[in-house]
Structure formats: structure tokens, C-alpha cells
Motif scaffolding. Structure first.
Motif, PDB file in Angstrom:
ATOM      1  N   TYR A 277       0.848  -1.192   0.000  1.00 33.85           N
ATOM      2  CA  TYR A 277       0.000   0.000   0.000  1.00 33.85           C
ATOM      3  C   TYR A 277       0.878   1.234   0.000  1.00 33.85           C
ATOM      4  CZ  TYR A 277       0.973   0.461   5.015  1.00 33.85           C
ATOM      5  OH  TYR A 277       1.596   0.598   6.229  1.00 33.85           O
ATOM      6  N   VAL A 278       0.279   2.357  -0.315  1.00 29.26           N
ATOM      7  CA  VAL A 278       0.954   3.647  -0.254  1.00 29.26           C
ATOM      8  C   VAL A 278       0.256   4.443   0.843  1.00 29.26           C
ATOM      9  CG1 VAL A 278       1.555   5.756  -1.485  1.00 29.26           C
ATOM     10  CG2 VAL A 278       1.541   3.565  -2.693  1.00 29.26           C
ATOM     11  N   GLY A 279       1.026   4.835   1.861  1.00 27.50           N
ATOM     12  CA  GLY A 279       0.480   5.575   2.987  1.00 27.50           C
ATOM     13  C   GLY A 279       0.585   7.079   2.787  1.00 27.50           C
TER      14      GLY A 279
ATOM     15  N   VAL B 285       4.445   7.124   1.551  1.00 32.42           N
ATOM     16  CA  VAL B 285       5.261   6.123   2.231  1.00 32.42           C
ATOM     17  C   VAL B 285       4.817   4.739   1.760  1.00 32.42           C
ATOM     18  CG1 VAL B 285       5.837   5.122   4.473  1.00 32.42           C
ATOM     19  CG2 VAL B 285       5.630   7.588   4.240  1.00 32.42           C
ATOM     20  N   GLN B 286       5.781   3.901   1.379  1.00 34.85           N
ATOM     21  CA  GLN B 286       5.495   2.551   0.895  1.00 34.85           C
ATOM     22  C   GLN B 286       5.356   1.593   2.070  1.00 34.85           C
ATOM     23  OE1 GLN B 286       5.236   1.960  -2.587  1.00 34.85           O
ATOM     24  NE2 GLN B 286       5.303   4.196  -2.552  1.00 34.85           N
ATOM     25  N   GLY B 287       4.342   0.740   2.018  1.00 29.35           N
ATOM     26  CA  GLY B 287       4.140  -0.215   3.101  1.00 29.35           C
ATOM     27  C   GLY B 287       3.599  -1.542   2.609  1.00 29.35           C
TER      28      GLY B 287
ATOM     29  N   SER C 160       0.955  -4.629   4.218  1.00 32.36           N
ATOM     30  CA  SER C 160       0.035  -5.003   5.284  1.00 32.36           C
ATOM     31  C   SER C 160      -0.426  -6.436   5.070  1.00 32.36           C
ATOM     32  CB  SER C 160      -1.175  -4.062   5.309  1.00 32.36           C
ATOM     33  OG  SER C 160      -2.016  -4.391   6.402  1.00 32.36           O
TER      34      SER C 160
ATOM     35  N   GLU D 161       2.260   0.190  17.910  1.00 30.35           N
ATOM     36  CA  GLU D 161       3.240   0.559  16.888  1.00 30.35           C
ATOM     37  C   GLU D 161       4.641   0.589  17.489  1.00 30.35           C
ATOM     38  OE1 GLU D 161       0.801   3.384  13.855  1.00 30.35           O
ATOM     39  OE2 GLU D 161       1.576   4.362  15.655  1.00 30.35           O
TER      40      GLU D 161
ATOM     41  N   GLY E  41      11.938   1.310   9.994  1.00 24.12           N
ATOM     42  CA  GLY E  41      10.643   1.886   9.661  1.00 24.12           C
ATOM     43  C   GLY E  41       9.652   1.703  10.794  1.00 24.12           C
TER      44      GLY E  41
ATOM     45  N   SER F  25       1.704  -4.821   9.855  1.00 22.22           N
ATOM     46  CA  SER F  25       2.081  -3.903   8.784  1.00 22.22           C
ATOM     47  C   SER F  25       3.474  -3.355   9.012  1.00 22.22           C
ATOM     48  CB  SER F  25       1.097  -2.728   8.720  1.00 22.22           C
ATOM     49  OG  SER F  25      -0.214  -3.202   8.559  1.00 22.22           O
TER      50      SER F  25
ATOM     51  N   GLU G 145       5.937  -0.080   7.373  1.00 23.94           N
ATOM     52  CA  GLU G 145       6.230   1.036   6.478  1.00 23.94           C
ATOM     53  C   GLU G 145       7.712   1.303   6.556  1.00 23.94           C
ATOM     54  OE1 GLU G 145       3.871   4.459   7.450  1.00 23.94           O
ATOM     55  OE2 GLU G 145       2.001   3.471   6.849  1.00 23.94           O
ATOM     56  N   ARG G 146       8.382   1.132   5.446  1.00 25.78           N
ATOM     57  CA  ARG G 146       9.832   1.336   5.385  1.00 25.78           C
ATOM     58  C   ARG G 146      10.165   2.799   5.589  1.00 25.78           C
ATOM     59  NH1 ARG G 146      13.136  -2.390   4.283  1.00 25.78           N
ATOM     60  NH2 ARG G 146      11.689  -3.688   3.138  1.00 25.78           N
TER      61      ARG G 146
END
Length: 144
Positions: free
Chosen positions: A55-57, A61-63, A65, A113, A119, A139, A141-142
Motif C-alpha cells: 500500500y501507499v500511505g 510512504v510505501q508499506g 500489510s 506501533e 521503519g 504492517s 512502512e519502510r
């Protein structure tokens, strides 16, 4: 000894040496789900039993999930949530991110979190009454 037996003995010896000198002795496989999550874009392999997708946050931001589905409010979902959080905390060095605000959600929702040098890792549990399921998410996110 035949050549075949010698080669087999050498392989067994080598594997024994690797296991004996491994820093993860006694903990083999304890980071499997986190590792699979981190490498999903490269390997395409999901952690066991999970469905994963990139996904794109926010701020692009690339992630990745991954989610597991359980019967609605099943005790196994809570165990999976706790096990995933324990794995993330054990396998990654970081600081737990604190949340001050509640989530506006019709059913129950819990999220933890961990911020690391790699990340952001999230573990969440969501009860979804409309679909009569409880979802557990892992999940990543890098970091940039």
C-alpha cells in the motif's frame, strides 16, 4: 566409505556446524512473520495463513500489510494479536509509539506501533460486526 556417503557426512557436519554456531539457537523461526513481511515485495511470500498486499500511505510512504481473519471476537484472534506484537518487539529494536487519541470506529480496535531504524511496524486487531469477522493486521512502512 563411498564418495556418496562421504558427501552426505560432509553436508550433515556442515549443517550441524551452522546450527551450533548460530546466534539464534533456541529461537529459530521466531521472526518468521516479521521477516516475511519485510521481504514480501521481493519474494511475494506471505507469512503463514496471511493475505498481504502493498500500500501507499501518507506522504507516499510505501508499506506492506498482512491480515489474518478469525470468527468475530474469537479468542484466537486476541492470541494472534498478542503473539504478533511479541514477535515484533522481540525481533526489532525500537520505541513503542504512544497514542493519545481514540479511534472513531463502530466496533473494537486495538493497535500497537514500534518505530525502528528500518521503519514503522504496526499490529492491530479490528472487530468487524458487519462481516462477522475479527481481523488481525501486521504492517510495515519502510523508513525513508
Amino acid at each position: 566409505m563411498t564418495t556418496k556417503q562421504t558427501a552426505k557426512s560432509a553436508v550433515v557436519f556442515l549443517l550441524g556446524f551452522v546450527v551450533a554456531t548460530s546466534p539464534e539457537i533456541g529461537f529459530a523461526g521466531v521472526c518468521d512473520r516479521v521477516t516475511a513481511l519485510e521481504n514480501y515485495n521481493t519474494t511475494g511470500f506471505s507469512p503463514k495463513g496471511a493475505m498481504c498486499e502493498p500500500y501507499v500511505g501518507l506522504a507516499n510512504v510505501q508499506g506492506i500489510s498482512c491480515r489474518w481473519e478469525f470468527p468475530f471476537r474469537d479468542a484466537e484472534a486476541s492470541r494472534a494479536f498478542n503473539d504478533l506484537w511479541t514477535e515484533v518487539a522481540r525481533c526489532k529494536d525500537g520505541a513503542q509509539k504512544q497514542h493519545g487519541s481514540s479511534v472513531n470506529h463502530p466496533d473494537s480496535y486495538v493497535q500497537r506501533e514500534l518505530i525502528t531504524s528500518d521503519g514503522l511496524y504496526r499490529v492491530a486487531q479490528k472487530d468487524k460486526g458487519q462481516i462477522n469477522r475479527t481481523l488481525v493486521f501486521l504492517s510495515f512502512e519502510r523508513g525513508n
